[in-house]
Design a protein around this motif. Structure first.
Motif, PDB file in Angstrom:
ATOM      1  N   LEU A   1       1.021  -1.065  -0.163  1.00 34.98           N
ATOM      2  CA  LEU A   1       0.023  -0.010   0.145  1.00 34.98           C
ATOM      3  C   LEU A   1       0.821   1.410  -0.099  1.00 34.98           C
ATOM      4  N   ASP A   2       0.686   2.085  -1.074  1.00 35.88           N
ATOM      5  CA  ASP A   2       1.322   3.254  -0.934  1.00 35.88           C
ATOM      6  C   ASP A   2       0.331   4.521  -0.952  1.00 35.88           C
ATOM      7  N   PHE A   3       0.054   5.029   0.186  1.00 33.67           N
ATOM      8  CA  PHE A   3      -0.906   6.087   0.155  1.00 33.67           C
ATOM      9  C   PHE A   3      -0.320   7.378  -0.375  1.00 33.67           C
ATOM     10  N   ASN A   4       0.769   7.584  -0.853  1.00 36.16           N
ATOM     11  CA  ASN A   4       1.179   8.686  -1.275  1.00 36.16           C
ATOM     12  C   ASN A   4       0.331   9.015  -2.567  1.00 36.16           C
ATOM     13  N   ARG A   5       0.018   7.805  -3.314  1.00 36.32           N
ATOM     14  CA  ARG A   5      -0.654   8.044  -4.615  1.00 36.32           C
ATOM     15  C   ARG A   5      -2.236   7.956  -4.749  1.00 36.32           C
ATOM     16  N   CYS A   6      -2.752   7.979  -3.215  1.00 35.73           N
ATOM     17  CA  CYS A   6      -4.195   7.619  -3.120  1.00 35.73           C
ATOM     18  C   CYS A   6      -5.003   8.788  -3.505  1.00 35.73           C
ATOM     19  N   ILE A   7      -5.987   8.724  -4.057  1.00 34.45           N
ATOM     20  CA  ILE A   7      -6.969   9.918  -4.500  1.00 34.45           C
ATOM     21  C   ILE A   7      -8.356   9.880  -4.051  1.00 34.45           C
ATOM     22  N   MET A   8      -8.576   9.283  -2.984  1.00 34.54           N
ATOM     23  CA  MET A   8      -9.839   9.052  -2.144  1.00 34.54           C
ATOM     24  C   MET A   8     -11.028   8.588  -3.156  1.00 34.54           C
ATOM     25  N   CYS A   9     -10.812   7.858  -3.927  1.00 34.33           N
ATOM     26  CA  CYS A   9     -11.964   7.585  -4.871  1.00 34.33           C
ATOM     27  C   CYS A   9     -12.878   6.646  -4.135  1.00 34.33           C
ATOM     28  N   GLU A  10     -12.284   5.950  -3.161  1.00 35.59           N
ATOM     29  CA  GLU A  10     -13.083   4.961  -2.220  1.00 35.59           C
ATOM     30  C   GLU A  10     -13.403   3.548  -3.176  1.00 35.59           C
ATOM     31  N   LEU A  11     -12.745   3.207  -4.196  1.00 31.26           N
ATOM     32  CA  LEU A  11     -13.015   2.425  -4.918  1.00 31.26           C
ATOM     33  C   LEU A  11     -12.802   0.909  -4.076  1.00 31.26           C
ATOM     34  N   CYS A  12     -11.234   0.899  -3.370  1.00 28.30           N
ATOM     35  CA  CYS A  12     -10.940  -0.118  -2.697  1.00 28.30           C
ATOM     36  C   CYS A  12     -11.979  -0.336  -1.424  1.00 28.30           C
ATOM     37  N   VAL A  13     -12.355   0.749  -0.937  1.00 29.93           N
ATOM     38  CA  VAL A  13     -13.391   0.609   0.299  1.00 29.93           C
ATOM     39  C   VAL A  13     -14.792  -0.074  -0.211  1.00 29.93           C
ATOM     40  N   ARG A  14     -15.045   0.430  -1.246  1.00 27.99           N
ATOM     41  CA  ARG A  14     -16.328  -0.161  -1.694  1.00 27.99           C
ATOM     42  C   ARG A  14     -16.249  -1.651  -2.272  1.00 27.99           C
ATOM     43  N   ALA A  15     -15.289  -1.978  -2.818  1.00 26.43           N
ATOM     44  CA  ALA A  15     -14.943  -3.371  -3.349  1.00 26.43           C
ATOM     45  C   ALA A  15     -14.666  -4.237  -2.374  1.00 26.43           C
ATOM     46  N   SER A  16     -14.017  -3.835  -1.122  1.00 21.61           N
ATOM     47  CA  SER A  16     -13.741  -4.746   0.005  1.00 21.61           C
ATOM     48  C   SER A  16     -15.069  -5.086   0.704  1.00 21.61           C
TER      49      SER A  16
ATOM     50  N   LEU B   1     -12.678   5.058   4.675  1.00 23.71           N
ATOM     51  CA  LEU B   1     -12.105   6.596   4.463  1.00 23.71           C
ATOM     52  C   LEU B   1     -12.287   7.256   5.935  1.00 23.71           C
ATOM     53  N   ALA B   2     -11.030   7.814   6.117  1.00 24.85           N
ATOM     54  CA  ALA B   2     -11.321   8.840   7.658  1.00 24.85           C
ATOM     55  C   ALA B   2     -10.807   9.868   7.597  1.00 24.85           C
ATOM     56  N   GLY B   3     -10.909  10.850   8.494  1.00 19.43           N
ATOM     57  CA  GLY B   3     -10.500  12.250   8.413  1.00 19.43           C
ATOM     58  C   GLY B   3     -11.400  12.998   7.659  1.00 19.43           C
ATOM     59  N   ARG B   4     -11.273  14.133   7.808  1.00 11.64           N
ATOM     60  CA  ARG B   4     -11.908  15.357   7.065  1.00 11.64           C
ATOM     61  C   ARG B   4     -11.167  16.179   6.203  1.00 11.64           C
ATOM     62  N   GLY B   5     -11.662  16.775   5.190  1.00 11.76           N
ATOM     63  CA  GLY B   5     -11.141  17.776   4.372  1.00 11.76           C
ATOM     64  C   GLY B   5      -9.573  17.032   3.569  1.00 11.76           C
ATOM     65  N   THR B   6      -8.781  17.990   3.750  1.00 11.14           N
ATOM     66  CA  THR B   6      -7.334  17.422   3.098  1.00 11.14           C
ATOM     67  C   THR B   6      -6.676  16.432   4.134  1.00 11.14           C
ATOM     68  N   ALA B   7      -7.301  16.385   5.302  1.00 10.81           N
ATOM     69  CA  ALA B   7      -6.622  15.160   6.243  1.00 10.81           C
ATOM     70  C   ALA B   7      -7.403  13.855   5.894  1.00 10.81           C
ATOM     71  N   SER B   8      -8.333  13.849   4.841  1.00  9.62           N
ATOM     72  CA  SER B   8      -8.932  12.650   4.603  1.00  9.62           C
ATOM     73  C   SER B   8      -7.808  11.684   4.305  1.00  9.62           C
ATOM     74  N   HIS B   9      -8.143  10.265   4.735  1.00  8.88           N
ATOM     75  CA  HIS B   9      -7.043   9.345   4.249  1.00  8.88           C
ATOM     76  C   HIS B   9      -7.834   7.915   4.572  1.00  8.88           C
ATOM     77  N   VAL B  10      -7.310   6.876   3.722  1.00 12.24           N
ATOM     78  CA  VAL B  10      -7.863   5.648   3.763  1.00 12.24           C
ATOM     79  C   VAL B  10      -7.111   5.030   4.899  1.00 12.24           C
ATOM     80  N   VAL B  11      -8.086   4.282   5.843  1.00 12.26           N
ATOM     81  CA  VAL B  11      -7.447   3.482   6.946  1.00 12.26           C
ATOM     82  C   VAL B  11      -7.612   1.965   6.583  1.00 12.26           C
ATOM     83  N   VAL B  12      -6.900   1.442   7.294  1.00 15.38           N
ATOM     84  CA  VAL B  12      -6.989  -0.170   7.083  1.00 15.38           C
ATOM     85  C   VAL B  12      -7.680  -0.728   8.510  1.00 15.38           C
TER      86      VAL B  12
END
Lengths: 599, 239
Positions: free
Chosen positions: B142-157, B168-179
Motif C-alpha cells: 500500500l502506498d498512500f502517497n498516490r491515493c486519490i480518495m476515490c474509495e473504490l477499494c473501500v467499496r470493493a472490499s 475513509l477517515a479524517g476530514r478535508g485534506t486530512a482525509s485518508h484511507v485507513v485499514v
C-alpha cells in the motif's frame, strides 16, 4: 487516565448500555467516551468496534471526522476559542494570546502537566455576545482579559467547570425586535389541538396555503416537503429538526431552542401528525451542549402533559416522541443528508441527491428535515391558518424572518421582521456605525455594499438563513474573506475533489496575499478556482466556498490591491526561509548563508 | 431500448436503457466522458467530479445523473475540459505522484487522464503530505502517497469481498484511507491478492508485490492508446 484495559472496558460498557448498544448512535457514544476520558483512544476504539460489531476502520472514520473527538488526550480543561470574524473584531486573538501566556501553553498543544489545552474552533454561535469560548464543551460568552484571568485561576486551582461562576455561562437572548413569532405568547398544546381539530388533511392544506418556505436557507416549500414524505413508501417515517446552526454569524436557532423550545417541539409534533412519524430527532450542534439538559427536561414536561408519547391529545395512533442527538463539531452536518449520516453514527458526508430525504432519509426511510425556525412557524399556521399567515411578508416569501445581527452595530442580537424588510432598515434598527458592508447568510452567503442596502430580505431578492454580519468602514474586507476561506478549508468534508483540495488551495492563496507575496496573478487564480468549486462541487459547501472572496474582490478590490506586490508574479516558495533550518543546524548566520533579496 | 430513449451528448445521439446514468450510457455507446471514481461494477460514487458535464445548461456529475430522453448534455467543451484539468492538478498536488518511478505508470488512470486532457504542469503549490507506505502484507503493497480518495477499494472490499478492509477517515485534506485492523496494518487483515479490492485501484496505491515493470513502460495500456480512445475501442470490439 490510568484506567487499565479491563477498567476501560467496564466504563465503555456503561456508555454502550446507555445507548442501547446501537451502532447507529456511534457519534453519541464517541461523544460520551471523549467527555469521560478526554479522548477516544485506539484501545477504546477497538473495544467499541468489537462490542458494536463494526469494523474498527468505521469507528476511526467517524472519530476522525468530528472536530470535538480526538485520538490524543486534550487538556483536562479543553478551551476552544470561537474564531468567527465577529469574534476577531471583538478582539478574541488578544485574549487567546493572553490566556496562552498565562497558562503556558501554545495553540493545539496540551500543557506538560496535562491540565490545559487551547485552540481555536469554528463559530460557536455567540456572535452577539462574543468573544466566545467553549470550556469542555460548555459555552462561555463575553470574554474579556479579566474573565480570561479568572478562568486561568480556576484552571490552575483545578476547580471543576460545573463549579465555575454561573455568570460565565450566561447566554442572553438579546431579542431586539419581536414580531409574530417572538412577540406572541404560546400555550403548549394549543397548536396541536388546533391541528387535530382540523384533521391531518385540512392542516396540511393550510400549511400549503400559507406558502411557508424553509428557513434554513434553501427555501423549499414546507407543505410540499411534508406531503412528499407522507406519500413516500416506507416502513417508518421520521421528523428531524435541524438545529445544527453552524453558519458563521447565525445564532437565531440557539435563541429559539433556549427560549421557545415548546414551539420547536410542537412544530415537530405537527409535522409528525401530518406525515405519520413516530419518532422525531433533534440534531443539536455540539457547540450548544449547554442546552441539552434543559431541553431534555422540557421533553419530560411535554410527555407528562401528554403532548408527547402515545395517543397524543387522546388521538388514537398519534404516537410521537423526540430524542436529542448532539453534533460533534462539523459544519457540514447542517446539510440535511450529511446530518442524516451523522444521526446514523457515520461521518457527515453529504449523500448523492436524489433520492431526497423525503423518500430515503434516516435509516433509509421517508424523513422530513426542517429548520428550527420553520418548525416554530408551523405552530402559527396551526393556530391562525394559512390565509392569515400568507398576509405577512411578500408574495413569494410569506411570514416573518428572524435575523441574527452581529458585527459593528450598537445593538447586536435577534431581529424578527416580516419578509421584504430592507437591509437599510435592519442597519438603522441595530444602530450600525458607518456600515460599508453586510455579509448576509454567513460565510456561504453574499456580501452587500452600501449601494445594495436598499435591497430586501426575501427569497426573491436577498435570501438568507438569518446571518447578518455588519462591517463598518474601517474594516478590512480582505481579512473577512480570508477568515471565511480558512473556515471552509477546516470544514470541507473531503468527499469531493474540488472542495477538498480547492478550499485548501484557496486559503493558501489568501495567506500568500496576506503575507504580501500576492500579485494580480493570484487574483485571477482565486476567481478561476471559485468557478471550478462552484460548478463541480458535490454540495453547497464547495459551491459557495469561493463566494465571499469573489464578492469582496468585486466590491472591495482596494482591500486586496493594497497588499499586492507590484510584479507580475512572485513565487510562493521563499528560498531564504527554506534555508533557515540549514542555518540552524550549521549554527551559521553570516551573509553567505542568506539569500540576498534582489530588491 | 426504444427509439425515444435517447439524449444528445455534444450533439451526438446516445441511446440508453432506462436506469442508466449519463456516464454509463455514454460509455456503452463508445463515447468517453473522463472519470476516475467510477467503476462499472459499483454504484455511482460521484466524488472525483471528473465526469462533471452540463445537462440542459446545469452542471452535474454524469455518473450520478440518470439519462433521460431529450437531455442536452455537453461534455467535450473547452470550459468543461478546462475545469477537469484543474481537478487533475488538484489531485496531483494533493498527493505525492512521481510517475517515473511508479510501477503503475502507463496503467494509471490519473496519469492517462492528465495526458489526455493535456495537463502540462501541476500548476498549484504541492501539498507534499506525509503519507505512509504499508508493506506488512505478504503479497500487497500500500502506498498512500498516490491515493486519490476515490474509495473504490473501500467499496470493493465491503460490497464484493465482504471484508471491509478499508475505510475513509479524517476530514478535508486530512482525509485518508485507513485499514481495518487494530494495528491499522494490512498484514493484520484477511486481505488477499485475489480480492476485488486488490485490483480496482485506478492509481498506484495498491500494488501487487514482486511484480515490477513486467510490461515495459511504453507498451502499457494507456501508452498504446489514450484513455479516451478505449471506450470506443471496447465498443467496436463488442459490436
Amino acid at each position: 487516565m490510568t484506567t487499565t484495559q479491563t477498567g476501560l472496558g467496564t466504563y465503555l460498557e456503561r456508555i454502550l448500555k446507555r445507548h442501547g448498544r446501537d451502532s447507529g448512535r456511534l457519534v453519541q457514544i464517541l461523544r460520551d467516551v471523549q467527555a469521560e476520558f478526554g479522548r477516544v483512544s485506539a484501545e477504546a476504539m477497538a473495544i467499541l468496534a468489537e462490542r458494536l460489531s463494526l469494523p474498527i476502520g468505521d469507528v476511526e472514520s467517524t472519530r476522525d471526522f468530528y472536530s470535538f473527538l480526538t485520538s490524543e488526550p486534550t487538556g483536562t480543561y479543553r478551551i476552544l476559542f470561537s474564531d468567527n470574524i465577529t469574534d476577531r473584531m471583538l478582539g478574541n486573538q488578544a485574549i487567546f494570546d493572553h490566556m496562552a501566556r498565562r497558562l503556558g501553553v501554545s495553540r493545539g498543544v496540551v500543557s506538560a502537566d496535562g491540565l490545559a489545552s487551547l485552540d481555536y474552533t469554528s463559530c460557536t454561535g455567540m456572535c452577539d455576545q462574543g468573544p466566545a469560548i467553549l470550556v469542555n464543551g460548555m459555552a462561555i460568552t463575553s470574554m474579556t482579559l479579566r474573565r480570561a484571568d479568572q478562568i486561568c485561576e480556576l484552571v490552575r486551582s483545578r476547580v471543576p467547570v460545573a463549579e465555575w461562576p454561573n455568570e460565565f455561562f450566561r447566554v442572553d437572548h438579546n431579542i431586539r425586535r419581536a414580531d409574530m413569532l417572538l412577540g406572541t405568547d404560546f400555550t403548549p398544546g394549543s397548536a396541536l389541538r388546533a391541528a387535530v381539530a382540523m384533521g391531518r388533511e385540512a392542516y396540511l392544506a393550510e400549511v400549503k396555503r400559507s406558502n411557508i418556505r424553509g428557513r434554513g436557507g434553501a427555501g423549499f416549500t414546507t407543505g410540499v416537503k411534508w406531503e412528499a414524505a407522507r406519500n413516500a413508501r416506507g416502513d417508518a417515517r421520521y421528523v428531524v429538526c435541524n438545529a445544527d446552526e453552524g453558519e458563521p454569524g447565525t445564532f437565531k436557532d440557539r435563541v429559539l431552542m433556549q427560549f421557545y423550545p415548546e414551539r420547536v417541539f410542537e412544530g415537530m409534533a405537527l409535522a409528525a401528525y401530518v406525515v405519520g412519524a413516530k419518532l422525531g430527532l433533534v440534531y443539536l450542534r455540539g457547540e450548544y451542549l449547554y442546552l441539552k439538559a434543559p431541553l431534555e427536561e422540557k421533553l419530560s414536561e411535554l410527555r407528562a402533559a401528554r403532548l408527547l408519547g402515545d395517543s397524543i391529545l387522546g388521538v388514537d395512533g398519534f404516537d410521537f416522541d423526540i430524542e436529542i442527538h448532539m453534533g460533534a463539531g462539523a459544519y457540514i452536518c447542517g446539510e440535511e443528508t450529511a446530518l442524516i449520516e451523522s444521526l446514523e453514527g457515520k461521518p457527515g458526508r453529504p449523500r448523492i441527491r436524489p433520492p431526497f430525504p423525503v423518500s430515503f432519509g434516516y435509516r433509509g426511510q421517508p424523513t422530513v428535515v426542517n429548520n428550527v425556525e420553520t418548525l416554530c412557524k408551523a405552530t402559527e399556521i396551526a393556530l391562525h391558518g394559512g390565509a392569515w399567515y400568507e398576509g405577512f411578508g411578500t408574495k413569494q416569501s410569506t411570514g416573518t424572518k428572524i435575523l441574527s445581527v452581529s458585527g459593528d452595530v450598537e445593538r447586536p442580537g435577534i431581529y424578527e421582521y416580516p419578509f421584504g424588510v430592507r437591509i437599510s432598515q435592519v442597519l438603522d434598527d441595530a444602530g450600525a456605525k458607518n456600515p460599508k458592508a453586510v455579509q448576509i447568510s454567513g460565510a456561504a452567503g453574499q456580501c452587500l455594499t452600501t449601494r445594495e442596502f436598499g435591497r430586501r430580505i426575501a427569497f426573491e431578492d436577498v435570501p438568507t438563513a438569518g446571518a447578518f454580519m455588519v462591517f463598518a468602514d474601517h474594516r478590512d474586507m480582505f481579512e473577512v474573506a480570508r477568515n471565511f476561506a480558512h473556515f471552509f478549508q477546516h470544514e470541507s468534508c473531503g468527499f469531493c475533489t474540488p472542495c477538498r483540495v480547492g478550499t485548501r488551495i484557496q486559503a493558501g492563496i489568501m495567506d500568500k496575499i496576506a503575507a504580501g507575496h500576492g500579485t494580480q496573478y493570484e487574483m485571477n487564480e482565486l476567481q478561476h478556482l471559485r468557478e471550478v468549486m462552484r460548478t463541480a462541487s458535490h454540495c453547497g459547501l464547495g459551491q459557495t466556498a469561493g463566494g465571499a472572496i469573489a464578492d469582496t474582490i468585486a466590491k472591495f478590490r482596494e482591500d486586496y490591491e493594497k497588499r499586492l506586490a507590484r510584479k507580475d508574479f512572485e513565487p510562493a516558495f521563499d528560498l531564504d526561509a527554506a534555508l533557515a533550518r540549514a542555518r540552524e543546524i550549521t549554527g551559521r548566520d553570516d551573509a553567505d548563508s542568506r539569500m540576498l533579496s534582489d530588491a | 431500448m426504444n427509439e425515444y430513449d435517447k439524449f444528445s451528448l455534444d450533439g451526438r445521439p446516445i441511446y440508453f436503457e432506462r436506469g442508466q446514468s449519463i456516464l454509463e450510457a455514454a460509455l456503452a455507446a463508445g463515447v468517453y466522458i473522463p472519470n476516475l471514481c467510477h467503476h462499472p461494477e459499483f454504484k455511482p460514487h460521484g466524488s472525483c467530479k471528473l465526469c462533471t458535464v452540463k445537462v440542459n445548461g446545469r452542471f452535474g456529475s454524469a455518473c450520478t445523473i440518470k439519462a433521460m430522453p431529450g437531455q442536452e448534455v455537453a461534455s467535450d467543451t473547452p470550459e468543461l475540459n478546462g475545469n477537469r484539468r484543474v481537478l487533475l492538478q488538484m489531485l496531483f498536488v494533493e498527493g505525492n505522484h512521481f510517475c517515473p518511478g511508479c510501477e503503475k505508470s502507463g496503467n494509471c488512470k490519473l496519469q492517462a487522464l492528465a495526458y489526455d486532457i493535456e495537463m502540462l504542469t501541476p500548476h498549484y503549490r504541492h501539498f507534499y503530505p506525509v503519507r505512509e507506505i504499508d508493506a506488512t502484507h505478504p503479497d500487497v503493497l500500500l502506498d498512500f502517497n498516490r491515493c486519490i480518495m476515490c474509495e473504490l477499494c473501500v467499496r470493493a472490499s465491503r460490497d464484493v469481498d465482504g471484508k471491509s478492509v478499508f475505510a475513509l477517515a479524517g476530514r478535508g485534506t486530512a482525509s485518508h484511507v485507513v485499514v481495518n485492523s487494530p494495528s491499522g496494518k494490512l498484514g493484520d487483515t484477511d486481505f488477499a491478492l485475489t480480492d476485488k479490492a486488490a485490483s480496482v485501484c485506478p492509481v498506484g496505491a495498491i500494488l501487487s508485490k514482486r511484480v515490477g515493470f513486467a510490461v515495459p513502460i511504453g507498451e502499457r495500456q494507456y501508452d498504446v492508446d489514450p484513455i479516451s480512445a478505449q471506450a470506443s475501442a471496447r465498443q467496436a470490439e463488442e459490436a
